[in-house]
Scaffold this active site. Structure first.
Site, PDB file in Angstrom:
ATOM      1  N   ASN A 154       0.868  -1.174   0.000  1.00 25.88           N
ATOM      2  CA  ASN A 154       0.000   0.000   0.000  1.00 25.88           C
ATOM      3  C   ASN A 154       0.908   1.227   0.000  1.00 25.88           C
ATOM      4  O   ASN A 154       1.467   1.573   1.029  1.00 25.88           O
ATOM      5  CB  ASN A 154      -0.890  -0.021   1.252  1.00 25.88           C
ATOM      6  CG  ASN A 154      -1.688   1.262   1.421  1.00 25.88           C
ATOM      7  OD1 ASN A 154      -1.795   2.060   0.482  1.00 25.88           O
ATOM      8  ND2 ASN A 154      -2.246   1.467   2.602  1.00 25.88           N
ATOM      9  N   LYS A 203       0.135   4.287  -0.377  1.00 24.90           N
ATOM     10  CA  LYS A 203      -0.494   5.519   0.142  1.00 24.90           C
ATOM     11  C   LYS A 203      -0.218   6.673  -0.824  1.00 24.90           C
ATOM     12  O   LYS A 203      -0.248   6.466  -2.019  1.00 24.90           O
ATOM     13  CB  LYS A 203       0.019   5.801   1.560  1.00 24.90           C
ATOM     14  CG  LYS A 203      -0.079   4.547   2.440  1.00 24.90           C
ATOM     15  CD  LYS A 203       0.108   4.794   3.891  1.00 24.90           C
ATOM     16  CE  LYS A 203      -0.082   3.486   4.643  1.00 24.90           C
ATOM     17  NZ  LYS A 203      -0.057   3.613   6.076  1.00 24.90           N
ATOM     18  N   HIS A 258      -9.485   1.472   4.455  1.00 28.61           N
ATOM     19  CA  HIS A 258      -8.226   1.642   5.197  1.00 28.61           C
ATOM     20  C   HIS A 258      -8.458   2.619   6.353  1.00 28.61           C
ATOM     21  O   HIS A 258      -9.233   3.560   6.230  1.00 28.61           O
ATOM     22  CB  HIS A 258      -7.133   2.160   4.260  1.00 28.61           C
ATOM     23  CG  HIS A 258      -5.785   2.142   4.904  1.00 28.61           C
ATOM     24  ND1 HIS A 258      -5.362   3.166   5.724  1.00 28.61           N
ATOM     25  CD2 HIS A 258      -4.794   1.227   4.888  1.00 28.61           C
ATOM     26  CE1 HIS A 258      -4.154   2.856   6.179  1.00 28.61           C
ATOM     27  NE2 HIS A 258      -3.787   1.690   5.686  1.00 28.61           N
ATOM     28  N   GLU A 316      -6.834   5.017   7.422  1.00 25.58           N
ATOM     29  CA  GLU A 316      -6.614   6.437   7.103  1.00 25.58           C
ATOM     30  C   GLU A 316      -7.828   7.035   6.405  1.00 25.58           C
ATOM     31  O   GLU A 316      -8.133   8.216   6.566  1.00 25.58           O
ATOM     32  CB  GLU A 316      -5.336   6.583   6.253  1.00 25.58           C
ATOM     33  CG  GLU A 316      -4.099   6.413   7.124  1.00 25.58           C
ATOM     34  CD  GLU A 316      -2.904   5.816   6.421  1.00 25.58           C
ATOM     35  OE1 GLU A 316      -2.854   5.804   5.176  1.00 25.58           O
ATOM     36  OE2 GLU A 316      -1.987   5.335   7.130  1.00 25.58           O
ATOM     37  N   GLU A 328      -5.583  -4.532  10.602  1.00 21.74           N
ATOM     38  CA  GLU A 328      -4.558  -3.514  10.797  1.00 21.74           C
ATOM     39  C   GLU A 328      -4.854  -2.742  12.084  1.00 21.74           C
ATOM     40  O   GLU A 328      -5.638  -1.785  12.074  1.00 21.74           O
ATOM     41  CB  GLU A 328      -4.545  -2.542   9.614  1.00 21.74           C
ATOM     42  CG  GLU A 328      -4.186  -3.190   8.303  1.00 21.74           C
ATOM     43  CD  GLU A 328      -3.552  -2.206   7.336  1.00 21.74           C
ATOM     44  OE1 GLU A 328      -2.432  -2.473   6.882  1.00 21.74           O
ATOM     45  OE2 GLU A 328      -4.150  -1.156   7.066  1.00 21.74           O
ATOM     46  N   GLY A 341       2.456   2.626  10.724  1.00 19.79           N
ATOM     47  CA  GLY A 341       3.433   3.709  10.569  1.00 19.79           C
ATOM     48  C   GLY A 341       4.096   4.118  11.870  1.00 19.79           C
ATOM     49  O   GLY A 341       4.759   5.157  11.938  1.00 19.79           O
ATOM     50  N   SER A 352       3.266  -1.801  10.370  1.00 21.19           N
ATOM     51  CA  SER A 352       4.714  -1.853  10.586  1.00 21.19           C
ATOM     52  C   SER A 352       5.334  -3.216  10.258  1.00 21.19           C
ATOM     53  O   SER A 352       6.237  -3.671  10.959  1.00 21.19           O
ATOM     54  CB  SER A 352       5.063  -1.426  12.020  1.00 21.19           C
ATOM     55  OG  SER A 352       4.689  -0.069  12.231  1.00 21.19           O
TER      56      SER A 352
END
Ligand code: PGA
Length: 250
Positions: free
Chosen positions: A10, A12, A96, A98, A168, A174, A214
């Site tokens: 991914n 991003k 996702h 985000e 996730e 991250g 991560s």
């Protein structure tokens, strides 16, 4: 039950078309002939065309990071499932964290997007996961149950055949903090249970549940050794061809 692992990148909001070309030039030889796992790279929309051209004939599939569920229409700025399919995309990430966090994506929108993707024949990777406060308040199970229940709502097992899910934990994305393989496994078991309720036991047994948060070349092997973990959704460490190749070939 053997489930072929899905190793997904991914990107991003990173890389332009030139950088995408450079990535594939270096990445494809590193994973050439690797058939143990399925490999997919999900770049930003504007890089999809280049990525699809470069990956043509290789063992790497290309996916989008989002989509809109309507077939076409006056939806400025959106991309529909058939557009992705027509240029050669096979996968799409949905829900996702985000998108949930910064773009107001709700469980219902995730459900609409999932239906749109399945209807078109794309392989959706639906993301679920708890934020840190939820984990600390012992709400992880409730959150995962709710996210799965709502995402899978009113979808038949037949329609859902291509579905993959990514667990996730948001606190691991991250941040350099990875869920322990045991903790991830427990969450995956719960998600598989929800899939069994929605789609039946056989379906759940075949469902691929990826771990994301991560994932790095250094920790991927321990995670992938867990029977419950059927692949990885990799952000930061997927931007570098060597690092993502090392992850794929753990
Ligand atoms: P990360 O991102 O690997 O950079 O933690 C994972 C993701 O958000 O899919």
């Amino acid at each position: 039950m053997t489930r072929k692992k899905l190793m997904a990148a991914n990107w991003k909001m990173y890389k332009n078309p030139d950088q995408t070309r450079a990535f594939f030039r270096d990445f494809l030889p590193l994973v050439a002939g690797h058939t143990r796992d399925e490999i997919v790279v999900c770049p930003p929309y504007i890089d999809l065309y280049v990525a699809i051209e470069d990956a043509k004939g290789s063992n790497v599939a290309i996916g989008a990071q989002d989509l809109y569920w309507e077939k076409e229409g006056a939806y400025t700025g959106e991309i529909c499932p058939s557009m992705l399919l027509d240029i050669g995309c096979t996968h799409v990430i949905i829900g996702h964290s985000e998108r949930r966090q910064y773009f107001g994506e709700t469980d219902d929108l995730v459900n609409f997007k999932l239906k749109g993707a399945l209807e078109a024949g794309l392989t959706p990777i639906v993301c679920v996961g708890e934020v840190l406060e939820e984990r600390e308040a012992n709400l992880t199970e409730d959150v995962l149950r709710r996210q799965c229940l709502r995402a899978f709502h009113a979808i038949s097992a037949k329609k859902a055949a291509k579905l993959a899910v990514a667990y996730e934990p948001v606190w691991a994305i991250g941040t350099g903090k990875t869920a322990t393989p045991q903790l991830a496994s427990a969450a995956h078991l719960l998600i598989r249970g929800e899939a069994a309720k929605a789609f039946g036991q056989d379906f759940a047994g075949n469902l691929r549940i990826l771990y994301g948060g991560s994932v790095k070349p250094e920790n991927v092997k321990a995670l992938m050794s867990e029977e419950e973990i059927d692949g990885a959704l990799v952000g930061g460490a997927s931007l570098d061809p060597k690092s993502f190749a090392a992850i794929v070939k753990y």
